[in-house]
Design a protein around this motif. Structure first.
Motif, PDB file in Angstrom:
ATOM      1  N   VAL A  20      -2.323  14.823  -1.791  1.00 29.40           N
ATOM      2  CA  VAL A  20      -2.765  13.578  -2.448  1.00 29.40           C
ATOM      3  C   VAL A  20      -1.701  13.231  -3.479  1.00 29.40           C
ATOM      4  CG1 VAL A  20      -4.583  12.441  -3.790  1.00 29.40           C
ATOM      5  CG2 VAL A  20      -5.184  14.211  -2.116  1.00 29.40           C
ATOM      6  N   LEU A  70     -11.460  12.421  -3.466  1.00 28.23           N
ATOM      7  CA  LEU A  70     -10.972  11.140  -3.994  1.00 28.23           C
ATOM      8  C   LEU A  70     -11.929  10.578  -5.045  1.00 28.23           C
ATOM      9  CD1 LEU A  70      -9.630   9.490  -0.702  1.00 28.23           C
ATOM     10  CD2 LEU A  70      -8.331  10.655  -2.485  1.00 28.23           C
ATOM     11  N   ILE A  99      -4.081   6.282  -6.430  1.00 25.52           N
ATOM     12  CA  ILE A  99      -3.678   7.082  -5.259  1.00 25.52           C
ATOM     13  C   ILE A  99      -2.718   6.264  -4.373  1.00 25.52           C
ATOM     14  CG2 ILE A  99      -4.492   8.331  -3.198  1.00 25.52           C
ATOM     15  CD1 ILE A  99      -5.429   9.576  -5.840  1.00 25.52           C
ATOM     16  N   VAL A 157      -2.474   9.738   0.971  1.00 28.18           N
ATOM     17  CA  VAL A 157      -3.356  10.857   1.321  1.00 28.18           C
ATOM     18  C   VAL A 157      -2.991  11.264   2.747  1.00 28.18           C
ATOM     19  CG1 VAL A 157      -5.744  11.621   1.660  1.00 28.18           C
ATOM     20  CG2 VAL A 157      -5.218   9.941  -0.113  1.00 28.18           C
TER      21      VAL A 157
END
Lengths: 313, 258
Positions: free
Chosen positions: A235, A280, A288, A291
């Protein structure tokens, strides 16, 4: 199209016999590309040359399109073509067209058919405008493309490619790869050796990895890559994760690493498809950016297998 | 077989045309050598050499040159292909190794014979000389070359296994010179006769000489049979040896080695 069964080859050196190939069995179906990989001295070239009939196996049998290579070498040779590493594969004093007509005629085409086929192949690899140039004036990439054409003159059902993209620039390597893909769609079986793992990964339907003369891994490319992929998620955020976000992620109880301030490596339970969403959630409101689940590449698989970490067959 | 012949013929023609200086130089050298034979004796003996004598010298020299090429070219071809890195591709062709190199040997003889014929025709036209040529002499000449091809196949077998053999090739050609020049075929005694019959080229050359001889009696039937048997013996031995060498080279994995 190719069935090589139980191949063994021993060479005699001053220090005694050396088993270069030890009970190797490989098969390549029509339209399939098999990448035959291994470190230097593993036995790849010896195996390829046994398939071609240039080296006689001590044990085992090679059958090309139903024809035994040792028993009926001329008939088997008419069904395969090869680009061999370390060989020139072509006459440098002849032009591209003369070379192709010579090799085609040598493989039982009439001169007229050989000329027509040469034209098709030169067009295919974009060398039509160099057809009257002698091979020695061509670049390495062009020579390699021409060597491939030479191997294809008689429309073989099996093509052996030993390091076909070695030492080529990007464009030439791409052209060779495109030709290999096209051959696959035309139903030609291809046995490919290369040290360039990206090339093998892009082209191969199946893989066979050899180490010290023994086959240590075979399988479909996608399956092998999946098998060697780890259930680790990366991530990546736009800025460093805060201490609070890290603490929240740790509450999930999964193995967690932070290789850089902006990256987390997390191993959620494999049997819980929703786990990544929970991660998340606890990382909100981090920005973010990425991923992704770890996906092994062939270089990683190869490294593991040849260093002894791979599964033996 | 025809496609193999066509492939090698085309390659030979391309080679002759691609390098005209080489081809012209070869013809100039031949012209000089034959001109020496046609006119040289005139200065030495103050009388023109002609008729059967001239024919004997010209045909003898031509056959000798062809024998040297027939016995050496196949081994040279293998050495050359190995050095250039093309031998493995050649060996991947759908032909028996003997067929490939024998056809190359035949093409080499043609490559040599065609300019010889052109040069001779030119010299005959220029000098007005007459060659006393008998069609029958073509038979022992061909038998001599076929025997030399047998030796050539043996040299090819050695080249396939050992790759570098220039010095050995020179030694063998020197030995051939000896058996052709020395009257091996006429050694007295039973063992001498056997040796004469078994020695390569000697009997065929004897038949050739007898056929070209001025008296015109020709060779005896026995000599013809011995020449034929000797030719078959050396050719089959060459065929067998190259086949065995091919097997051994594939067994040892040394075809492409240099």
């Amino acid at each position: 199209m190719l069935a090589a069964d139980g191949l063994v080859k021993r060479f005699h050196s001053r220090t005694g016999p050396i088993t270069a190939v030890d009970h190797i069995s490989i098969a390549v179906a029509a339209g399939e590309v098999l990448a035959f990989l291994g470190p230097n001295g593993a036995g790849k070239t010896t195996t390829i040359k046994m398939v071609a009939g240039l080296i006689r196996p001590d044990q085992g049998r090679v059958v090309v399109d139903g024809v035994d290579v040792t028993g009926r070498p001329a008939l088997a040779a008419s069904r395969l073509g090869a680009v061999l590493e370390g060989s020139r594969n072509l006459y440098w004093r002849l032009t591209c067209l003369e070379n192709l007509i010579y090799w085609g005629t040598l493989r039982r085409l009439t001169p007229a058919v050989a000329r027509q086929r040469a034209g098709e192949l030169l067009r295919m690899v974009d060398l039509e405008d160099r057809q009257h140039n002698s091979v020695q004036t061509l670049s390495r990439g062009m020579q390699q493309k021409l060597a491939l054409c030479q191997a294809l003159m008689h429309r073989p059902q099996l093509v052996l490619l030993d390091e076909p993209t070695l030492g080529l620039d990007f464009a030439s390597a791409e052209a060779i790869k495109a030709t290999v893909r096209q051959l696959g769609t035309e139903g030609v079986a291809i046995l490919l050796t290369t040290h360039q793992m990206d090339v093998a990964q892009q082209l191969a339907d199946r893989l066979a990895i050899i180490r010290a003369g023994q086959l240590v891994l075979t399988g479909r490319t996608e399956e092998v890559l999946t098998r060697y992929s780890r259930p680790v998620w990366r991530v990546t955020a736009g800025e460093a994760f805060s201490a609070g976000q890290l603490a929240a992620a740790r509450t999930l109880g999964w193995p967690l690493e932070q290789p850089t301030p902006k990256d987390l490596l997390v191993t959620p339970p494999e049997d819980d498809p929703a786990a990544i969403y929970r991660l998340l959630d606890v990382l909100r409101p981090a920005a973010i950016r990425l991923v992704e689940r770890h996906q092994a590449d062939l270089a990683e698989v190869f490294q593991q297998v040849v260093s002894g970490g791979g599964e033996a067959l | 077989m025809s496609s193999l012949l066509v492939a090698e013929w085309r390659r030979m023609v391309i080679d002759l045309v691609r390098y005209p200086l080489e081809t012209v130089s070869m013809m100039v050298v031949m012209f000089a050598v034959f001109a020496g034979m046609f006119f040289g004796a005139h200065y030495l003996t103050a009388a023109p050499i002609s008729g059967p004598n001239l024919s004997g010298v010209v045909i003898g020299y031509t056959v000798w040159t062809l024998v040297m090429n027939a016995s050496g070219f196949m081994g040279y071809s293998i050495q050359n292909e190995t050095q250039n890195g093309t031998l493995e591709q050649v060996m991947l062709a759908p032909w028996h190794t003997v067929q490939i190199f024998l056809v190359r040997g035949v093409m080499d003889i043609l490559e040599m014979l065609l300019p010889v014929l052109v040069v001779l025709a030119a010299l005959i036209a220029l000098s007005g000389a007459k060659l006393d040529w008998r069609l029958l002499a073509a038979v022992p000449a061909l038998m001599t070359i076929i025997t030399a091809w047998g030796i050539g196949l043996m040299m090819a077998a050695l080249a396939l296994l050992f790759k570098r053999m220039n010095q050995l090739q020179l030694m063998i050609q020197f030995a051939l010179l000896f058996v052709i020049i020395a009257p091996v075929a006429t050694i007295a005694g039973a063992w001498g006769h056997v040796l004469g019959v078994l020695a390569p080229l000697s009997v065929q050359v004897s038949v050739l000489h007898a056929t070209l001889a001025a008296a015109g009696h020709g060779a005896s039937a026995t000599l013809w049979w011995e020449a034929a048997a000797d030719m078959v013996l050396w050719f089959v031995a060459g065929y067998w040896l190259l086949t065995a060498a091919d097997h051994l080279a594939r067994q040892r994995g040394i075809i492409g080695h240099y």
